[in-house]
Design an enzyme around this catalytic site. Structure first.
Site, mmCIF file in Angstrom:
data_model
loop_
_atom_site.group_PDB
_atom_site.id
_atom_site.type_symbol
_atom_site.label_atom_id
_atom_site.label_comp_id
_atom_site.label_asym_id
_atom_site.label_seq_id
_atom_site.Cartn_x
_atom_site.Cartn_y
_atom_site.Cartn_z
ATOM 1 N N LYS A 125 -0.168 6.779 13.584
ATOM 2 C CA LYS A 125 -1.589 6.598 13.898
ATOM 3 C C LYS A 125 -2.261 7.937 14.211
ATOM 4 O O LYS A 125 -3.431 8.141 13.875
ATOM 5 C CB LYS A 125 -1.746 5.630 15.081
ATOM 6 C CG LYS A 125 -1.361 4.197 14.755
ATOM 7 C CD LYS A 125 -2.305 3.583 13.743
ATOM 8 C CE LYS A 125 -2.061 2.095 13.542
ATOM 9 N NZ LYS A 125 -2.969 1.499 12.527
ATOM 10 N N VAL A 171 0.809 -1.226 0.000
ATOM 11 C CA VAL A 171 0.000 0.000 0.000
ATOM 12 C C VAL A 171 0.844 1.280 0.000
ATOM 13 O O VAL A 171 0.334 2.361 -0.278
ATOM 14 C CB VAL A 171 -0.995 0.052 1.187
ATOM 15 C CG1 VAL A 171 -2.053 -1.022 1.071
ATOM 16 C CG2 VAL A 171 -0.280 -0.019 2.525
ATOM 17 N N TYR A 188 5.308 4.752 15.410
ATOM 18 C CA TYR A 188 4.013 4.064 15.215
ATOM 19 C C TYR A 188 2.885 4.966 15.728
ATOM 20 O O TYR A 188 1.890 5.191 15.035
ATOM 21 C CB TYR A 188 4.052 2.736 15.975
ATOM 22 C CG TYR A 188 2.761 1.949 15.975
ATOM 23 C CD1 TYR A 188 2.336 1.257 14.842
ATOM 24 C CD2 TYR A 188 1.962 1.882 17.118
ATOM 25 C CE1 TYR A 188 1.151 0.530 14.853
ATOM 26 C CE2 TYR A 188 0.791 1.154 17.139
ATOM 27 C CZ TYR A 188 0.381 0.479 16.001
ATOM 28 O OH TYR A 188 -0.785 -0.240 16.020
HETATM 29 N N1 LIG Z 1 -3.393 -6.151 17.388
HETATM 30 C C1 LIG Z 1 -3.304 -5.104 18.215
HETATM 31 O O1 LIG Z 1 -3.072 -5.229 19.436
HETATM 32 C C2 LIG Z 1 -3.544 -3.707 17.683
HETATM 33 C C3 LIG Z 1 -3.700 -2.659 18.587
HETATM 34 C C4 LIG Z 1 -3.950 -1.366 18.127
HETATM 35 C C5 LIG Z 1 -4.029 -1.141 16.761
HETATM 36 N N2 LIG Z 1 -3.857 -2.176 15.895
HETATM 37 C C6 LIG Z 1 -3.952 -1.885 14.467
HETATM 38 O O2 LIG Z 1 -4.875 -2.777 13.864
HETATM 39 C C7 LIG Z 1 -4.463 -3.060 12.524
HETATM 40 C C8 LIG Z 1 -4.328 -4.554 12.341
HETATM 41 O O3 LIG Z 1 -3.362 -5.055 13.262
HETATM 42 P P1 LIG Z 1 -3.154 -6.618 13.439
HETATM 43 O O4 LIG Z 1 -2.711 -6.829 14.818
HETATM 44 O O5 LIG Z 1 -4.353 -7.329 12.961
HETATM 45 O O6 LIG Z 1 -1.901 -6.866 12.426
HETATM 46 P P2 LIG Z 1 -1.438 -8.106 11.535
HETATM 47 O O7 LIG Z 1 0.043 -8.084 11.509
HETATM 48 O O8 LIG Z 1 -2.130 -9.371 11.948
HETATM 49 O O9 LIG Z 1 -1.968 -7.727 10.067
HETATM 50 C C9 LIG Z 1 -1.350 -6.727 9.319
HETATM 51 C C10 LIG Z 1 -1.879 -6.784 7.899
HETATM 52 O O10 LIG Z 1 -1.289 -5.715 7.153
HETATM 53 C C11 LIG Z 1 -0.767 -6.229 5.934
HETATM 54 N N3 LIG Z 1 0.364 -5.411 5.515
HETATM 55 C C12 LIG Z 1 1.516 -5.143 6.198
HETATM 56 N N4 LIG Z 1 2.312 -4.349 5.475
HETATM 57 C C13 LIG Z 1 1.662 -4.114 4.291
HETATM 58 C C14 LIG Z 1 1.976 -3.381 3.131
HETATM 59 N N5 LIG Z 1 3.127 -2.700 2.985
HETATM 60 N N6 LIG Z 1 1.069 -3.347 2.111
HETATM 61 C C15 LIG Z 1 -0.094 -4.038 2.209
HETATM 62 N N7 LIG Z 1 -0.436 -4.757 3.308
HETATM 63 C C16 LIG Z 1 0.431 -4.792 4.328
HETATM 64 C C17 LIG Z 1 -0.389 -7.669 6.230
HETATM 65 O O11 LIG Z 1 -0.331 -8.437 5.040
HETATM 66 C C18 LIG Z 1 -1.542 -8.078 7.149
HETATM 67 O O12 LIG Z 1 -2.653 -8.432 6.359
HETATM 68 C C19 LIG Z 1 -3.163 -2.306 12.318
HETATM 69 O O13 LIG Z 1 -3.443 -1.067 11.695
HETATM 70 C C20 LIG Z 1 -2.643 -2.099 13.727
HETATM 71 O O14 LIG Z 1 -1.791 -0.990 13.807
HETATM 72 C C21 LIG Z 1 -3.620 -3.449 16.317
#
Ligand SMILES: NC(=O)c1ccc[n+]([C@@H]2O[C@H](COP(=O)([O-])OP(=O)(O)OC[C@H]3O[C@@H](n4cnc5c(N)ncnc54)[C@H](O)[C@@H]3O)[C@@H](O)[C@H]2O)c1
Length: 263
Positions: free
Chosen positions: A166, A65, A162
């Site tokens: 955000k 992306v 990070y």
């Molecule tokens: N899991 C948590 O505790 C948490 C907490 C707060 C916020 N978030 C946010 O929620 C969202 C999902 O987090 P998650 O824990 O499910 O992460 P995850 O690592 O399970 O999933 C990340 C996804 O992003 C995709 N991705 C990574 N780099 C990419 C790139 N350059 N181009 C296209 N796709 C790309 C990966 O293929 C994957 O599908 C994120 O934005 C994260 O910052 C997560």
């Protein structure tokens, strides 16, 4: 509650894993056709199969992306060609969450990792918005959700870039909500705190001592609910915000976080 989502088309960046995967599956359950944009083909193909098993059409497009021209090609050639429209955009893609690469102070974090956060989280969200918005405007209906993070609201000494990325997404979300509102496009941010996903165990054990009862108690002690959210909690809010039940709700950051931060 009737959500009126059946037949819509959703593009979900990062839809192959974690929270994004759960969002894809929740939409599929509501009859929404799914286009996943992410960078892990193997996992993406699995989620596509899971969505199809729920009776909708689904496609995976491997794409970074942070590369705007690849993203535009993915949307124009693969998604619009197949579905003919885009109703919903979910921005969930983020790097390094699993590897714990973001858990470093400003002095410790390698510049290339800092830049990757900005490139994928902030620039990626800008690219996808700019690519998809004109199609939503032409049909006078759309929903855009950015998956934020509570550290973007509170700051975090061990996740500075990070958190900054955000926080940038929140500024983007509010600006797009102002611009797109007259076109019946609602734009919001769903902001999780630490959220359990299928992939989480290793990271939580490594960084937060999740492997022991004592570690779990210490970690959940920061949450009034004394538990962590699961990916489904985030997905439920996203699906609601994209439905007709939320047709006057725009420009908001909604934390789904067990009360971890209240603002
Ligand atoms: N899991 C948590 O505790 C948490 C907490 C707060 C916020 N978030 C946010 O929620 C969202 C999902 O987090 P998650 O824990 O499910 O992460 P995850 O690592 O399970 O999933 C990340 C996804 O992003 C995709 N991705 C990574 N780099 C990419 C790139 N350059 N181009 C296209 N796709 C790309 C990966 O293929 C994957 O599908 C994120 O934005 C994260 O910052 C997560």
């Amino acid at each position: 509650m009737e959500l009126n989502l059946a037949g819509k088309v959703a593009v979900i960046t990062g839809g192959s894993s974690g929270i994004g995967r759960e969002i894809s599956l929740s939409f599929a359950t509501e009859g929404v056709h799914i286009a996943i944009i992410a960078n892990d083909q193997h996992k993406g193909d699995k989620v596509v199969t899971e969505c199809r098993n729920r009776g909708v059409d689904a496609v995976f497009i491997g794409c970074d992306v942070s590369d705007e021209s690849s993203l535009q090609a993915a949307v124009n050639d693969a998604i619009l060609e197949k579905f003919g429209k885009i109703d919903i955009l979910i921005n969930s893609a983020a790097p390094y969450v699993r590897t714990g690469g973001q858990i470093n102070t400003i002095l410790e974090q390698k510049p290339e990792i800092s830049e990757r956060f900005i490139d994928v989280i902030l620039k990626g969200a800008i690219h996808s918005t700019r690519t998809v918005l004109p199609f939503m405007m032409s049909q006078s209906w759309g929903r855009i959700i950015y998956i934020g993070s509570d550290v973007g609201r509170t700051g975090d000494s061990h996740q500075p870039v990070y958190a900054a990325s955000k926080a940038g997404v929140v500024g983007l979300m509010k600006s797009i909500a102002q611009f797109a509102g007259p076109h019946n496009i609602m734009v919001n941010c769903v902001s999780p705190a630490l959220t359990l996903t299928e992939e989480d165990e290793e990271l939580l054990v490594k960084n937060y001592g999740w492997g022991t009862e004592e570690g779990k108690k210490k970690l959940t002690g920061a949450y009034p609910t004394r538990k962590l959210a699961v990916a489904e909690d985030i997905a439920n809010m996203v699906v609601f915000l994209c439905s007709d039940r939320a047709s006057d709700l725009t420009g908001q950051v909604i934390s789904v976080n067990g009360g971890f931060c209240m603002m």
